[in-house]
Design a protein around this motif. Sequence first.
Motif, PDB file in Angstrom:
ATOM      1  N   GLY A  37     -16.810  -1.416  53.149  1.00 17.41           N
ATOM      2  CA  GLY A  37     -18.074  -1.744  52.508  1.00 17.41           C
ATOM      3  C   GLY A  37     -18.222  -3.245  52.375  1.00 17.41           C
ATOM      4  O   GLY A  37     -18.047  -3.804  51.297  1.00 17.41           O
ATOM      5  N   SER A  38     -18.545  -3.910  53.485  1.00 18.84           N
ATOM      6  CA  SER A  38     -18.719  -5.363  53.443  1.00 18.84           C
ATOM      7  C   SER A  38     -20.085  -5.758  52.924  1.00 18.84           C
ATOM      8  O   SER A  38     -20.266  -6.845  52.388  1.00 18.84           O
ATOM      9  CB  SER A  38     -18.491  -5.961  54.834  1.00 18.84           C
ATOM     10  OG  SER A  38     -17.122  -5.995  55.143  1.00 18.84           O
ATOM     11  N   GLY A  39     -21.062  -4.886  53.115  1.00 19.35           N
ATOM     12  CA  GLY A  39     -22.405  -5.127  52.606  1.00 19.35           C
ATOM     13  C   GLY A  39     -23.046  -3.799  52.240  1.00 19.35           C
ATOM     14  O   GLY A  39     -22.671  -2.747  52.771  1.00 19.35           O
ATOM     15  N   MET A  40     -24.020  -3.842  51.333  1.00 13.77           N
ATOM     16  CA  MET A  40     -24.638  -2.601  50.862  1.00 13.77           C
ATOM     17  C   MET A  40     -26.079  -2.866  50.459  1.00 13.77           C
ATOM     18  O   MET A  40     -26.398  -3.907  49.883  1.00 13.77           O
ATOM     19  CB  MET A  40     -23.845  -2.052  49.669  1.00 13.77           C
ATOM     20  CG  MET A  40     -24.440  -0.824  49.011  1.00 13.77           C
ATOM     21  SD  MET A  40     -23.309  -0.022  47.829  1.00 13.77           S
ATOM     22  CE  MET A  40     -22.878  -1.384  46.736  1.00 13.77           C
ATOM     23  N   ALA A  41     -26.948  -1.906  50.759  1.00 17.28           N
ATOM     24  CA  ALA A  41     -28.343  -1.978  50.331  1.00 17.28           C
ATOM     25  C   ALA A  41     -28.792  -0.583  49.934  1.00 17.28           C
ATOM     26  O   ALA A  41     -28.745   0.346  50.749  1.00 17.28           O
ATOM     27  CB  ALA A  41     -29.227  -2.521  51.449  1.00 17.28           C
ATOM     28  N   ILE A  42     -29.209  -0.418  48.687  1.00 21.30           N
ATOM     29  CA  ILE A  42     -29.708   0.873  48.221  1.00 21.30           C
ATOM     30  C   ILE A  42     -31.163   1.030  48.639  1.00 21.30           C
ATOM     31  O   ILE A  42     -31.967   0.096  48.532  1.00 21.30           O
ATOM     32  CB  ILE A  42     -29.564   0.983  46.689  1.00 21.30           C
ATOM     33  CG1 ILE A  42     -28.078   1.015  46.301  1.00 21.30           C
ATOM     34  CG2 ILE A  42     -30.274   2.224  46.158  1.00 21.30           C
ATOM     35  CD1 ILE A  42     -27.827   1.007  44.808  1.00 21.30           C
ATOM     36  N   ASP A  43     -31.505   2.215  49.134  1.00 16.60           N
ATOM     37  CA  ASP A  43     -32.885   2.526  49.489  1.00 16.60           C
ATOM     38  C   ASP A  43     -33.628   2.870  48.201  1.00 16.60           C
ATOM     39  O   ASP A  43     -33.636   4.025  47.760  1.00 16.60           O
ATOM     40  CB  ASP A  43     -32.915   3.695  50.470  1.00 16.60           C
ATOM     41  CG  ASP A  43     -34.333   4.081  50.875  1.00 16.60           C
ATOM     42  OD1 ASP A  43     -35.277   3.352  50.507  1.00 16.60           O
ATOM     43  OD2 ASP A  43     -34.489   5.120  51.547  1.00 16.60           O
ATOM     44  N   THR A  44     -34.239   1.873  47.597  1.00 13.82           N
ATOM     45  CA  THR A  44     -34.891   2.085  46.300  1.00 13.82           C
ATOM     46  C   THR A  44     -36.103   3.007  46.412  1.00 13.82           C
ATOM     47  O   THR A  44     -36.488   3.649  45.434  1.00 13.82           O
ATOM     48  CB  THR A  44     -35.314   0.745  45.685  1.00 13.82           C
ATOM     49  OG1 THR A  44     -36.149   0.032  46.616  1.00 13.82           O
ATOM     50  CG2 THR A  44     -34.088  -0.111  45.374  1.00 13.82           C
ATOM     51  N   ALA A  45     -36.696   3.113  47.601  1.00 10.30           N
ATOM     52  CA  ALA A  45     -37.856   3.986  47.777  1.00 10.30           C
ATOM     53  C   ALA A  45     -37.474   5.458  47.656  1.00 10.30           C
ATOM     54  O   ALA A  45     -38.303   6.299  47.287  1.00 10.30           O
ATOM     55  CB  ALA A  45     -38.506   3.723  49.131  1.00 10.30           C
TER      56      ALA A  45
END
Length: 489
Positions: free
Chosen positions: A60-68
């Motif tokens: 897990g070097s980077g992460m983005a939650i799909d807020t939609a």
Amino acid sequence: MKHLHRTASLGVALALFTALTPALADSTATVGGLVNKGLVGVGRIPAAQRDKFGETFGSGSGMAIDTASWTHDAGTYKGSLWLLPDRGYNVAGTTDYRPRLNTIGIEFTPAAPGAAGQEQTEVKATLADTMLLTDDKGADATGLDPLSDVRAAAGDMPMLPVATNGKLALDNEAIVRLPDGSMFISDEYGPNIYRFSAQGRLLSATQPPAALVPMRKGKPNFSSDNPGPGAAEPDPKDPDTGRQNNQGLEGMAMTPDGKFLIAVLQSAARQDGGDSGSTRQNTRALVYDASDLAHLKLAHEYVVPLPVFKDAKGKTKIAAQSEIVALSDTSFLMLARDSGNGQGVKGDTSLLRQIFVVDVSAATDIAGGSFDAADKPVAPKGVLDPSVTPAKLTPFIDINDNAQLNRFGLHNGAPNDHNNLSEKWEAMSLASVLDPKLPDDYFLFVANDNDFLAQDGFQVGAPYKADDGANVDTMFLVYQVTLPGLAKK
């Protein structure tokens, strides 16, 4: 955030001039209006997990939650996030691992802040899909070290690092997912910022100021001194100027209003003291105008002083940063950590894994000035130029806080077992609590980079077995935090 500057001055004194050691904390901590309500969830993806292509999942070097897609019903949250791995299992050198992006389904039932006896099952994370990232022609990219090859600039595309097999070389570290599904990804080799389509094809790239481009013998050379099988080491091993080996744009985030993209170098450039672990303190934050996604424009640049601590032998060390979350165009959360300690490596007790609030509102803007040239260090031998005022740091969340970890059966320190936090924590992302009574509350997800350490690993057509029996799960820690006014920015 109006009280942050005053509080940050105290934070700098603590972070920069004293040895930071783990300490027990209250279940809540307030910093300039920001509140840490503590750890409210833990989850795992087993080290043995394979991805869509049959290769060992992890990192897990980077992460983005799909807020939609983020929803809340009957005490449980559901949604998905994107988890970005780096260049693959590379303990004995880099391999022809194809860069990719994983989609993770999330079910999250938070524990009450301060509640004890939790079971590490609050976060149920399920691998849903894996997408390969390709170059601008649709060809495979690679995790192999770009020893000396460079693809010449052409059109709007700057020069790019290329491995000896002719493929675009990527060591991905951070991700920003855009509303249309396209994404910015920062890497360590360039260190560049790449924009990919929603289907994973390279669209454009942004090169940092010349001061950060790695140079060897007067020429750009993007090697990180991690040669692939049978390959020679670069000469010299370290760049003369520019980013240090394996110290690229580790942290990146979009501001809440979508106007600026912030990227932070993991530690100081070589000419700024980055040639030593004890002088690499003065790194840089690059703030880009993102109004034209295909042509990012450097708008601001600041020096960020990384935290200083003493190791077990009393030696001065600098904790490199691993990820950021933007709060505005002048403030962001920054995760900094030590190395060599945790499950999967020799040391058992981490001395610093902490999330700081960084405030650049009173810092000197050096964008476009003489310090952007490789021959004008902003911090020669690690000593900051007296004309430059750095950003302010304030400690916010101590990831190593055993009072919080123990509630979930975790710990920092001996025994170095399955419940000791692993070495590298490198990904962060926010999701709303979705409570009208708590409009400023968010869940801060933090994930580890497990380095693909597994006992039944398989990548690039070959099995592998990590040393010393290491079998390190991908893990998620979730904190509940109050970030006043963030939703309005």
